[in-house]
Enzyme design. Structure first.
Site, mmCIF file in Angstrom:
data_model
loop_
_atom_site.group_PDB
_atom_site.id
_atom_site.type_symbol
_atom_site.label_atom_id
_atom_site.label_comp_id
_atom_site.label_asym_id
_atom_site.label_seq_id
_atom_site.Cartn_x
_atom_site.Cartn_y
_atom_site.Cartn_z
ATOM 1 N N GLY A 13 0.846 -1.190 0.000
ATOM 2 C CA GLY A 13 0.000 0.000 0.000
ATOM 3 C C GLY A 13 0.879 1.237 0.000
ATOM 4 N N GLY A 15 1.013 4.338 -0.580
ATOM 5 C CA GLY A 15 0.458 5.680 -0.680
ATOM 6 C C GLY A 15 1.401 6.662 -0.025
ATOM 7 C CG ASN A 112 -5.737 6.641 10.295
ATOM 8 O OD1 ASN A 112 -4.841 6.695 11.127
ATOM 9 N ND2 ASN A 112 -5.832 7.484 9.287
ATOM 10 C CE LYS A 198 -3.633 8.407 13.213
ATOM 11 N NZ LYS A 198 -2.733 7.790 12.234
ATOM 12 C CG ASN A 206 -10.491 12.369 8.874
ATOM 13 O OD1 ASN A 206 -10.597 13.077 7.888
ATOM 14 N ND2 ASN A 206 -9.621 11.388 8.958
ATOM 15 C CD GLU A 285 -8.859 4.902 6.546
ATOM 16 O OE1 GLU A 285 -8.255 3.831 6.673
ATOM 17 O OE2 GLU A 285 -8.384 5.996 6.908
#
Length: 329
Positions: A13, A15, A112, A198, A206, A285
């Site tokens: 991944g 990214g 996350n 978190k 978010n 997400e």
């Protein structure tokens, strides 16, 4: 891992976060392979990987980039796989990456949200599952370039279920530190506490930043958005209390103060990754964040109207952006 052997890293991944981790590990001459898709991976394959931002300027030349060309190639095994995909892709990615993990290797969740560690453990086993709390920010301004925008704390690594290959875990920590990325290995209780800490931060900012399309700082400056943030936090603490989740805060009031006074200021100009996903017509997400809080709350018969509403609004926004604008009145 044998004492004389060096770790082999697979960034599954590649990214923004994955590129930074892989690029820094390459900087200290570690064996790093990148796996990903899209224009960014194509760019680093052809032009190399550039890293910029608060941790300096770095370049991995294209001739030194190792790309996993065929994920179904079962011949090579990696000692350490850093899974850095969105939560919605964890099941598929972890299943694919499991075939590439050495028998005594570790798969590290660089992600996350809730539920990722359990999914990885189901696919590779608890003895090969490592949890991480990554709290530095990165973005891809253009394909081939990863920019480190902010760092709030050390990368935390821990064993969420049971002991893993300790030599590999310690080596990963040492390699990250040597490369310039601050990192620590913490206890089982601390890594779970850090994950939920978190989740608190991400759930508070978010989705609200994505819905209102403003940087995080604006959310803290406005009385109305502060009231919404306060409601989100209080609901999450009720869920944590019911589930006996350890949190590094005395209560909702304590975390609300920490968020506004300590965590928000250095990220005041940051725009939500959830908004970036929506604008790029990607699924967010939300189900691993506020949506997960809502599900856990229902299981414990706790009302969570703030988290419920934010989840529904984000889902609407996802569909609206993917379908394009409606007819003009």
């Amino acid at each position: 891992m044998n004492e004389s052997q060096s770790p082999t890293y697979l960034i599954y991944g590649a990214g923004a976060i994955g590129s930074v981790l892989g690029g820094f590990l390459h900087k200290i001459n570690r064996s790093v392979t990148f796996a990903g898709r899209g224009s960014h991976l194509l760019a680093i394959k052809e032009q190399g990987l550039r890293i910029t931002g608060i941790w300096g300027e770095h370049l991995v030349p294209p001739e030194e980039i190792d790309i996993l060309s065929d994920p179904l190639n079962r011949e090579k095994r990696y000692s350490t796989i850093l899974l850095s995909v969105k939560s919605k892709d964890t099941e598929t990615a972890a299943r694919e990456a499991a075939e590439l993990l050495a028998e005594d290797g570790i798969m590290v969740s660089i992600q996350n949200g809730l539920g990722n560690w359990e999914t990885i453990a189901r696919l590779v086993g608890e003895k090969r599952t490592v949890g991480a709390r990554v709290i530095f920010g990165a973005e891809i301004p253009v394909p081939g370039l990863a920019k480190v925008t902010v760092n709030a704390d050390d990368v935390l690594l821990g064993e969420p279920f049971c002991p893993v290959n300790r030599a590999l875990l310690q080596t990963l920590k040492d390699d990250l530190r040597l490369s310039g990325i601050p990192a620590r290995v913490v206890s089982k209780e601390e890594i779970w506490s850090a994950l939920w800490g978190k989740v608190l931060y991400n759930c508070s900012l978010n989705p609200l930043g994505a819905i209102l399309e403003v940087p995080y700082g604006r959310l803290g400056e406005n009385e109305e958005t502060r009231m919404i943030i306060r409601g989100i936090i209080e609901e999450i603490f009720l869920v944590c209390q019911a589930m006996k989740v350890p949190l590094p805060y005395k209560g909702a009031d304590d975390y609300y103060r920490v968020l506004l006074e300590t965590q928000l200021p250095p990220t005041r100009d940051h725009r939500a990754s959830m908004l970036q996903d929506i604008l790029a017509k990607r699924k967010t997400e939300i189900e691993a964040l506020n949506g997960a809080i809502s599900r856990l709350a229902r299981e414990n018969e706790i009302p969570t109207p703030y988290n419920d509403l934010l989840t529904l609004l984000i889902k609407f926004k996802e569909k609206r952006e993917s379908q394009g604008p409606g007819p003009q009145g």
